[in-house]
Design a protein around this motif. Structure first.
Motif, mmCIF file in Angstrom:
data_model
loop_
_atom_site.group_PDB
_atom_site.id
_atom_site.type_symbol
_atom_site.label_atom_id
_atom_site.label_comp_id
_atom_site.label_asym_id
_atom_site.label_seq_id
_atom_site.Cartn_x
_atom_site.Cartn_y
_atom_site.Cartn_z
ATOM 1 N N VAL A 83 -3.783 14.047 -17.234
ATOM 2 C CA VAL A 83 -4.129 14.930 -16.324
ATOM 3 C C VAL A 83 -3.663 16.215 -16.443
ATOM 4 O O VAL A 83 -2.467 16.474 -16.756
ATOM 5 C CB VAL A 83 -3.780 14.267 -15.022
ATOM 6 C CG1 VAL A 83 -4.277 15.037 -13.578
ATOM 7 C CG2 VAL A 83 -3.967 12.856 -14.535
ATOM 8 N N ASP A 84 -4.611 17.279 -16.290
ATOM 9 C CA ASP A 84 -4.257 18.647 -16.322
ATOM 10 C C ASP A 84 -3.987 19.186 -14.876
ATOM 11 O O ASP A 84 -5.021 19.271 -14.146
ATOM 12 C CB ASP A 84 -5.430 19.560 -16.998
ATOM 13 C CG ASP A 84 -5.083 20.865 -17.426
ATOM 14 O OD1 ASP A 84 -4.261 21.562 -16.612
ATOM 15 O OD2 ASP A 84 -5.302 21.334 -18.554
ATOM 16 N N SER A 85 -2.787 19.173 -14.685
ATOM 17 C CA SER A 85 -2.484 19.964 -13.180
ATOM 18 C C SER A 85 -2.778 21.117 -12.823
ATOM 19 O O SER A 85 -2.875 21.560 -11.886
ATOM 20 C CB SER A 85 -1.014 19.665 -13.082
ATOM 21 O OG SER A 85 -0.264 20.366 -13.960
ATOM 22 N N VAL A 86 -3.379 22.088 -13.896
ATOM 23 C CA VAL A 86 -3.675 23.355 -13.662
ATOM 24 C C VAL A 86 -5.154 23.472 -13.381
ATOM 25 O O VAL A 86 -5.748 23.990 -12.391
ATOM 26 C CB VAL A 86 -3.283 24.428 -14.903
ATOM 27 C CG1 VAL A 86 -4.020 25.795 -14.466
ATOM 28 C CG2 VAL A 86 -1.878 24.570 -14.763
ATOM 29 N N SER A 87 -5.970 22.748 -14.227
ATOM 30 C CA SER A 87 -7.339 22.780 -14.149
ATOM 31 C C SER A 87 -7.858 21.643 -13.154
ATOM 32 O O SER A 87 -8.998 21.921 -12.420
ATOM 33 C CB SER A 87 -8.203 22.821 -15.311
ATOM 34 O OG SER A 87 -7.761 21.353 -15.859
ATOM 35 N N GLY A 88 -7.023 20.820 -12.748
ATOM 36 C CA GLY A 88 -7.360 19.655 -12.038
ATOM 37 C C GLY A 88 -8.365 18.802 -12.347
ATOM 38 O O GLY A 88 -9.112 18.265 -11.692
ATOM 39 N N GLU A 89 -8.142 18.201 -13.593
ATOM 40 C CA GLU A 89 -9.131 17.599 -14.194
ATOM 41 C C GLU A 89 -8.379 16.435 -15.287
ATOM 42 O O GLU A 89 -7.272 16.565 -15.446
ATOM 43 C CB GLU A 89 -9.863 18.453 -15.530
ATOM 44 C CG GLU A 89 -10.734 19.514 -14.918
ATOM 45 C CD GLU A 89 -11.414 20.307 -16.111
ATOM 46 O OE1 GLU A 89 -12.654 20.596 -15.648
ATOM 47 O OE2 GLU A 89 -10.748 20.269 -17.005
ATOM 48 N N ASN B 159 0.806 -1.063 -0.011
ATOM 49 C CA ASN B 159 0.078 0.150 -0.052
ATOM 50 C C ASN B 159 0.726 1.186 -0.109
ATOM 51 O O ASN B 159 1.577 1.598 1.106
ATOM 52 C CB ASN B 159 -0.930 0.037 1.366
ATOM 53 C CG ASN B 159 -2.157 -0.944 1.189
ATOM 54 O OD1 ASN B 159 -2.370 -1.608 0.040
ATOM 55 N ND2 ASN B 159 -2.742 -1.375 2.214
ATOM 56 N N VAL B 160 0.938 1.826 -1.098
ATOM 57 C CA VAL B 160 1.855 3.330 -1.179
ATOM 58 C C VAL B 160 0.957 4.461 -1.504
ATOM 59 O O VAL B 160 -0.143 4.217 -2.079
ATOM 60 C CB VAL B 160 3.022 2.847 -2.370
ATOM 61 C CG1 VAL B 160 3.712 1.630 -1.779
ATOM 62 C CG2 VAL B 160 2.248 2.655 -3.720
ATOM 63 N N ARG B 161 1.739 5.546 -1.533
ATOM 64 C CA ARG B 161 1.048 6.983 -1.883
ATOM 65 C C ARG B 161 2.235 7.845 -2.335
ATOM 66 O O ARG B 161 3.393 7.628 -2.062
ATOM 67 C CB ARG B 161 0.417 7.529 -0.661
ATOM 68 C CG ARG B 161 -0.383 8.941 -0.787
ATOM 69 C CD ARG B 161 -1.106 9.054 0.494
ATOM 70 N NE ARG B 161 -0.325 9.492 1.328
ATOM 71 C CZ ARG B 161 -0.388 9.072 2.561
ATOM 72 N NH1 ARG B 161 -1.087 8.176 3.092
ATOM 73 N NH2 ARG B 161 0.340 9.636 3.644
ATOM 74 N N TRP B 162 1.908 8.562 -3.482
ATOM 75 C CA TRP B 162 2.706 9.713 -4.054
ATOM 76 C C TRP B 162 1.751 10.732 -4.448
ATOM 77 O O TRP B 162 0.661 10.693 -4.530
ATOM 78 C CB TRP B 162 3.569 8.990 -5.061
ATOM 79 C CG TRP B 162 2.631 8.447 -6.293
ATOM 80 C CD1 TRP B 162 2.788 9.198 -7.528
ATOM 81 C CD2 TRP B 162 2.049 7.358 -6.565
ATOM 82 N NE1 TRP B 162 2.183 8.380 -8.434
ATOM 83 C CE2 TRP B 162 1.620 7.349 -7.847
ATOM 84 C CE3 TRP B 162 1.630 6.262 -5.766
ATOM 85 C CZ2 TRP B 162 0.667 6.328 -8.317
ATOM 86 C CZ3 TRP B 162 1.018 5.136 -6.070
ATOM 87 C CH2 TRP B 162 0.531 5.150 -7.525
ATOM 88 N N VAL B 163 2.430 12.078 -4.769
ATOM 89 C CA VAL B 163 1.759 13.201 -5.163
ATOM 90 C C VAL B 163 2.280 13.680 -6.583
ATOM 91 O O VAL B 163 3.534 13.596 -6.762
ATOM 92 C CB VAL B 163 1.794 14.316 -4.033
ATOM 93 C CG1 VAL B 163 1.121 15.698 -4.560
ATOM 94 C CG2 VAL B 163 1.180 13.730 -2.916
ATOM 95 N N ARG B 164 1.421 14.229 -7.543
ATOM 96 C CA ARG B 164 1.744 14.643 -8.638
ATOM 97 C C ARG B 164 0.614 15.737 -8.995
ATOM 98 O O ARG B 164 -0.406 15.141 -9.127
ATOM 99 C CB ARG B 164 2.001 13.556 -9.738
ATOM 100 C CG ARG B 164 2.419 14.098 -11.047
ATOM 101 C CD ARG B 164 3.815 14.646 -11.289
ATOM 102 N NE ARG B 164 4.076 15.391 -12.442
ATOM 103 C CZ ARG B 164 4.678 14.739 -13.493
ATOM 104 N NH1 ARG B 164 5.159 13.222 -13.308
ATOM 105 N NH2 ARG B 164 4.820 15.450 -14.627
ATOM 106 N N GLY B 165 0.954 16.928 -9.415
ATOM 107 C CA GLY B 165 0.088 17.899 -10.115
ATOM 108 C C GLY B 165 -1.227 18.111 -9.330
ATOM 109 O O GLY B 165 -2.154 18.145 -10.104
ATOM 110 N N GLY B 166 -0.952 18.131 -8.066
ATOM 111 C CA GLY B 166 -2.117 18.625 -7.179
ATOM 112 C C GLY B 166 -3.228 17.534 -6.899
ATOM 113 O O GLY B 166 -4.135 17.462 -6.287
ATOM 114 N N PHE B 167 -2.742 16.231 -7.111
ATOM 115 C CA PHE B 167 -3.523 14.958 -7.105
ATOM 116 C C PHE B 167 -2.565 14.092 -5.824
ATOM 117 O O PHE B 167 -1.214 13.846 -6.279
ATOM 118 C CB PHE B 167 -3.857 14.382 -8.088
ATOM 119 C CG PHE B 167 -4.746 14.713 -9.140
ATOM 120 C CD1 PHE B 167 -6.148 14.258 -8.953
ATOM 121 C CD2 PHE B 167 -4.392 15.902 -9.744
ATOM 122 C CE1 PHE B 167 -7.135 14.775 -9.617
ATOM 123 C CE2 PHE B 167 -5.693 16.426 -10.567
ATOM 124 C CZ PHE B 167 -6.845 15.841 -10.400
#
Length: 326
Positions: free
Chosen positions: A306-312, A160-168
């Motif tokens: 993934v659009d990291s600016v619009s969050g979509e 079970n792991v976790r990471w972050v990229r572009g606001g997600f």
């Protein structure tokens, strides 16, 4: 029309061209975007291995942040050699590879065709083989991840792991097919039941922590990845082994408000939909999306943009490897 027999080198050249041109390259990424790959449930049979090799070639030539494997890495047997062969194929991928287990590689290993192994012994070997470095991904180019095993209460859950990229925030949850490894089988003992209960509890705790992390960090969205198909379309009466999990998921999705993407395999059907509903009103939860990836006999992957600016999530591009004899 008559066709002349072609020299061998021309036939080989045509075959190479067909292989290279079998699927168009993915379009360039838009500004402020990144993409990742989703794959699972294969290859199962010997005749699918060639398509899986072509899939790796396609993935390796594509601009991707990582390759997400949602489990069922093979059908049978559950031999040490099969684990190591599959690990080698994952490490041939030129991107970080994040792998969350399916039921085929441990929970179903009691079956005769799989070698009649003890599932808990195979789970221990799976963890030892694929998660020797819990804080690093697999793949030719690795990336750092945070593992639930860092928590003293859940030290065995290296997967079970976790990471972050572009606001997600992205998280894997060890939830599998075979009704989340709760199905009866000859020789099942209390230890198997205890494993299932503890793993489900750990998965829900990791999901809770992931949503809390997104809230506290001001992140835009949450992406959860696992193998098992939990019966989202049947909520609030899901598949056995997933009742408590889906209740908790619904609560978290409604409280979070931002976009939530759940990725899973198990059903072997590519689809993108919005099946999670409020258990009281039965209205769909608009911020929830489900992506289910391909599975045997279809060998394909999905490119998620993934659009990291619009969050979509701006694209879910299916990439199917053709069967040459069709």
């Amino acid at each position: 029309m008559l066709f002349r027999r072609q020299p061998c080198h021309i036939v080989l050249l045509l075959a190479a061209c067909l292989l290279a041109c079998s699927i168009e390259p993915s379009p360039p990424l838009p500004p402020h975007s990144f993409a990742f790959a989703v794959f699972g449930d294969g290859p199962y049979r010997a005749w699918e291995v060639g398509r899986f090799r072509r899939l790796i070639q396609d993935v390796n030539r594509t601009d991707l942040a990582w390759f997400l494997h949602v489990g069922d890495i093979f059908w049978y047997p559950c031999s040490d050699e099969n684990y190591r062969r599959t690990l080698d194929s994952m490490n041939a991928i030129q991107h970080p590879v994040v792998f969350t287990p399916g039921d085929n590689e441990w929970a179903d290993c009691h079956e005769g065709v799989a070698g009649r192994h003890a599932p808990l012994e195979r789970l221990a070997f799976l963890r030892k083989t694929f998660y020797a470095r819990p804080n690093r991904s697999l793949g030719a180019r690795t990336m750092a991840v945070m593992s639930q095993s860092e928590n003293p209460a859940y030290t065995e859950f290296v997967e079970n792991v976790r990471w972050v990229r572009g606001g997600f925030v992205f998280a894997t949850l060890h939830m599998v097919g075979a009704e989340n490894a709760t199905m009866a089988f000859e020789g099942r003992t209390a230890a198997n039941d205890e494993e299932a209960a503890r793993r489900i509890d750990a998965g829900m705790a990791w999901m809770d922590e992931t949503f809390a992390f997104a809230d506290s960090s001001g992140l835009t969205g949450v992406v959860l990845a696992m193998h098992g198909s939990p019966g989202l379309q049947y909520h609030p009466r899901p598949r056995p082994g997933y009742e408590a999990f889906l209740d908790r998921l619904e609560t978290r999705v409604k409280a979070f408000g931002g976009p939530v993407l759940m990725i899973h395999g198990d059903g072997h059907t590519f689809r993108v939909d919005h099946p999670l509903r409020d258990r009281v009103t039965y209205e769909p939860l608009p911020n929830f999306t489900r992506l289910e990836t391909y599975g045997s006999p279809d060998i394909g992957w999905v490119r998620v943009v993934v659009d990291s600016v619009s969050g979509e999530f701006t694209a879910f591009e299916p990439r199917m490897m053709r069967r040459w004899w069709l």
